[in-house]
Write an enzyme that holds these catalytic residues in place. Structure first.
Site, PDB file in Angstrom:
ATOM      1  N   HIS A 125       0.836  -1.211   0.000  1.00 39.45           N
ATOM      2  CA  HIS A 125       0.000   0.000   0.000  1.00 39.45           C
ATOM      3  C   HIS A 125       0.866   1.254   0.000  1.00 39.45           C
ATOM      4  O   HIS A 125       2.020   1.259   0.447  1.00 39.45           O
ATOM      5  CB  HIS A 125      -0.932   0.015   1.220  1.00 39.45           C
ATOM      6  CG  HIS A 125      -0.262   0.445   2.497  1.00 39.45           C
ATOM      7  ND1 HIS A 125      -0.146   1.776   2.867  1.00 39.45           N
ATOM      8  CD2 HIS A 125       0.326  -0.275   3.480  1.00 39.45           C
ATOM      9  CE1 HIS A 125       0.475   1.857   4.032  1.00 39.45           C
ATOM     10  NE2 HIS A 125       0.780   0.627   4.429  1.00 39.45           N
ATOM     11  N   CYS A 126       0.277   2.309  -0.550  1.00 48.03           N
ATOM     12  CA  CYS A 126       0.821   3.659  -0.397  1.00 48.03           C
ATOM     13  C   CYS A 126      -0.291   4.490   0.230  1.00 48.03           C
ATOM     14  O   CYS A 126      -1.087   3.972   1.017  1.00 48.03           O
ATOM     15  CB  CYS A 126       1.316   4.212  -1.722  1.00 48.03           C
ATOM     16  SG  CYS A 126       0.084   4.221  -3.048  1.00 48.03           S
ATOM     17  N   MET A 127      -0.400   5.753  -0.136  1.00 47.34           N
ATOM     18  CA  MET A 127      -1.464   6.555   0.455  1.00 47.34           C
ATOM     19  C   MET A 127      -2.806   6.282  -0.203  1.00 47.34           C
ATOM     20  O   MET A 127      -3.836   6.142   0.459  1.00 47.34           O
ATOM     21  CB  MET A 127      -1.126   8.050   0.346  1.00 47.34           C
ATOM     22  CG  MET A 127      -2.174   8.960   0.973  1.00 47.34           C
ATOM     23  SD  MET A 127      -2.486   8.576   2.703  1.00 47.34           S
ATOM     24  CE  MET A 127      -0.926   8.974   3.421  1.00 47.34           C
TER      25      MET A 127
END
Length: 280
Positions: A125-127
């Protein structure tokens, strides 16, 4: 923004900023999307399954829902944004990329390969898990966007031997909201050149062939059951079998025809009716 100016932190990133008013977080760059940025696609609370029972792609919002991750059997998390907090260190095994201005493909692949070897499900995941240009300290950072999709595509190239165009299409079909910028795609091209010694694709075109490799996609149509086929012939419309009619009578029994006439002649009928003569 100082902590005392706001009682509750942001529900998504966990930092203190007025996200309802559109204020950008000064720590991780999170902000509420503008109306023009909102995608018409439905964004699920669950992360997208990229490889069955192994690799999942999502956002920080997905990573913040521990019960949903546990429901999917996810036990490890690859955090591609150093500013994002690892919220559940007692429940999940985290690995965080340390450089927010580049994409550490080799470091991420090493962690993902270990997860696959251990047969563990992992969330990358990222943002946002798709594409976003964050504004941090007044400057637009074009490298921090699309981090988790790019990491997943790099892993597919390294572990599966797929070219960049195949990896991009594979991820796009399973998470339609993914949209790489040209800068990020150029980094992936450089990594493709490093792995295969050549780069055979430009910026991702809009129309590309599907690379499903036998796995289901999120938009695959469901085949109609066979019993709903209106064109099939009914069993009542079939012709009756030809049966030859025979002569018969209800309740009647044919007399036996095999009794010899000599048997009837040796025993004449009794003239006295039911009396039978006895020997004296």
């Amino acid at each position: 923004m100082r902590k005392r100016e706001r009682e509750n932190p942001c529900a998504v990133c966990g930092h203190y900023h007025k996200y309802e008013e559109g204020e950008v977080c000064g720590i991780c760059g999170h902000r509420m999307p503008d109306a023009a940025e909102k995608s018409p696609l439905h964004i699920s609370a669950f992360p997208s399954e990229i490889l069955p029972d192994f690799l999942y792609l999502g956002s920080y919002d997905n990573a913040s829902r521990s019960e949903l991750l546990k429901a999917q059997g996810i036990s490890r998390v690859l955090n591609t944004v150093p500013a994002c907090q690892n919220l559940y260190k007692n429940s999940f095994t985290y690995h965080c990329l340390q450089d927010d201005r580049t994409l550490q493909f080799d470091d991420a692949n090493q962690f993902l390969e270990q997860c696959e070897k251990d047969k563990c499900r992992v969330l990358v995941h990222c943002m946002s898990g798709r594409n976003r240009i964050f504004k941090v300290s007044g400057d637009y950072n074009h490298v921090i966007v699309s981090r988790s999709p790019a990491i997943v595509m790099a892993y597919l190239m390294k572990s599966k031997g797929w070219r960049l165009s195949q990896s991009y299409q594979w991820v796009k079909e399973r998470r339609p909201s993914v949209d790489l910028t040209q800068a990020v795609y150029q980094l992936l091209q450089e990594y493709e050149q490093k792995i295969f010694g050549s780069c055979d694709s430009g910026f991702p075109p809009s129309n590309m062939p599907s690379f499903s490799f036998g796995f289901p996609k999120v938009n695959d149509p469901v085949a109609a059951p066979a019993f709903t086929n209106l064109g099939a012939a009914s069993i009542f419309a079939r012709p009756l079998p030809e049966v030859t009619a025979t002569e018969f009578q209800f309740g009647a029994v044919n007399p036996p025809s095999s009794i010899p006439e000599s048997t009837l002649a040796t025993k004449p009928p009794n003239g006295n009716g039911g009396d039978i003569q006895m020997d004296s």
